[in-house]
Design a protein around this motif. Structure first.
Motif, PDB file in Angstrom:
ATOM      1  N   VAL A 106      -4.467  49.859  58.732  1.00 35.95           N
ATOM      2  CA  VAL A 106      -3.907  49.120  59.867  1.00 35.95           C
ATOM      3  C   VAL A 106      -4.586  49.615  61.144  1.00 35.95           C
ATOM      4  O   VAL A 106      -4.456  50.785  61.516  1.00 35.95           O
ATOM      5  N   ALA A 107      -5.332  48.717  61.802  1.00 34.77           N
ATOM      6  CA  ALA A 107      -5.868  48.993  63.138  1.00 34.77           C
ATOM      7  C   ALA A 107      -5.031  48.200  64.136  1.00 34.77           C
ATOM      8  O   ALA A 107      -4.744  47.025  63.897  1.00 34.77           O
ATOM      9  N   PHE A 108      -4.623  48.830  65.220  1.00 35.64           N
ATOM     10  CA  PHE A 108      -3.829  48.111  66.215  1.00 35.64           C
ATOM     11  C   PHE A 108      -4.370  48.392  67.611  1.00 35.64           C
ATOM     12  O   PHE A 108      -4.898  49.465  67.878  1.00 35.64           O
ATOM     13  N   SER A 109      -4.226  47.400  68.471  1.00 34.46           N
ATOM     14  CA  SER A 109      -4.773  47.508  69.822  1.00 34.46           C
ATOM     15  C   SER A 109      -3.774  48.156  70.767  1.00 34.46           C
ATOM     16  O   SER A 109      -2.589  47.804  70.777  1.00 34.46           O
ATOM     17  N   ILE A 110      -4.272  49.085  71.577  1.00 39.17           N
ATOM     18  CA  ILE A 110      -3.439  49.693  72.612  1.00 39.17           C
ATOM     19  C   ILE A 110      -3.545  48.909  73.924  1.00 39.17           C
ATOM     20  O   ILE A 110      -2.860  49.255  74.897  1.00 39.17           O
ATOM     21  N   ASP A 111      -4.385  47.871  73.954  1.00 38.95           N
ATOM     22  CA  ASP A 111      -4.552  47.046  75.154  1.00 38.95           C
ATOM     23  C   ASP A 111      -3.704  45.784  75.012  1.00 38.95           C
ATOM     24  O   ASP A 111      -3.986  44.933  74.160  1.00 38.95           O
ATOM     25  N   PRO A 112      -2.657  45.627  75.828  1.00 37.71           N
ATOM     26  CA  PRO A 112      -1.762  44.474  75.670  1.00 37.71           C
ATOM     27  C   PRO A 112      -2.398  43.140  76.018  1.00 37.71           C
ATOM     28  O   PRO A 112      -1.805  42.090  75.786  1.00 37.71           O
TER      29      PRO A 112
END
Length: 281
Positions: A106-112
């Motif tokens: 799972v890769a997730f973005s910290i940039d909203p």
């Protein structure tokens, strides 16, 4: 009318005390980024994201019943995030454990502000070298359900990516001067029920580190018997984000102890023989 001298002194003193406090503090990326150790921390399974294909999912939907490699990144990162993902998939291509059977990614973005299009652009880069891994249904590239339209991220309105990063102790901050995030390069492993197990730092962790981290996170359900036994011989060091060989350490300590005992035995034997000779004389 001229002000009294004491008022001038008071004004000068107030400027000395309050002036520096009111000045803007320079952005310090080292203070803003890092890993806070939270072993066993539970991630919020109800957090909502959108995957690379535009489907809305919760974090619990994508975890399944296997250990998880969790990669906090942002897809438009001009620096280390792309290299971090490339390093990860390069390592996974040589890993003895099987994607989908033994673990999920799972890769997730910290940039909203990022969208599935940003995630797809990053996936397309990775696909050129690792298509079978990257296009697997067990690899998830997540971004926000409703991307922010603000020109800069607003920390007072935490998004799902921020809440997930906070839960696992991944600290980062937006630098408005250069328009980038200051963040660490690290990936985590989670247990099948979503508890933080280990962090692996940087880009130089080894396949053995990854395998042991997944075996550790699998709680006996992942890896061979040899992997399980190997964990007994290795110790995780949270300072380095890797595993130290306890057997080597034990052998070193044992070797030193054996040498000291042998030296003591020889010394006592020589002393007794000398006393015997002196007594016979």
């Amino acid at each position: 009318m001229r002000r009294p001298l004491w008022m001038l002194w008071l004004s000068w003193l107030a400027w000395l005390l309050l002036g520096p406090a009111q000045a803007d503090t320079p952005f310090d990326p080292f203070a803003a980024a890092g890993i806070e150790q939270k072993p066993g921390a539970q991630v919020p399974l109800e957090l909502r994201f959108v995957d690379v294909d535009g489907n809305r999912v919760t974090l619990g939907d994508v975890l399944g019943d296997r250990p998880v490699i969790l990669a906090p990144v942002y897809y438009r990162c001009p620096n280390v995030c792309g290299a971090q993902l490339a390093s990860l998939f390069n390592l996974l291509s040589a890993l003895s454990l099987e994607l989908g059977k033994d673990y999920e990614v799972v890769a997730f973005s910290i940039d909203p502000r990022e969208t599935p299009a940003d995630a797809e652009a990053e996936r397309a880069k990775l696909r050129t070298r690792w298509p079978q891994l990257v296009d697997s249904p067990h690899v998830h590239f997540l971004s926000e359900v409703v991307p922010a339209t603000r020109p800069e991220p607003n920390p007072s309105h935490p998004a799902a990516g921020h809440r997930l990063a906070e839960a696992v102790g991944f600290n980062y901050s937006w630098d408005p001067e250069i328009g980038e995030f200051a963040h660490a390069s690290a990936i985590a492993t989670l247990s099948p029920d979503g508890r933080l197990v280990r962090w692996l730092y940087g880009l130089g962790y080894q396949p053995d580190d990854m395998r042991l981290a997944l075996v550790d996170a699998g709680e006996g359900r992942v890896g061979s018997l040899g992997d399980q036994l190997l964990l007994l011989c290795y110790h995780y060091d949270p300072r380095t984000g890797g595993y130290d060989n306890l057997v080597i350490g034990a052998l070193q300590v044992g070797g030193i102890g054996t040498t000291l005992l042998l030296g003591g035995f020889i010394g006592v034997t020589l002393w007794l023989e000398r006393r015997k000779r002196e007594g016979g004389a």
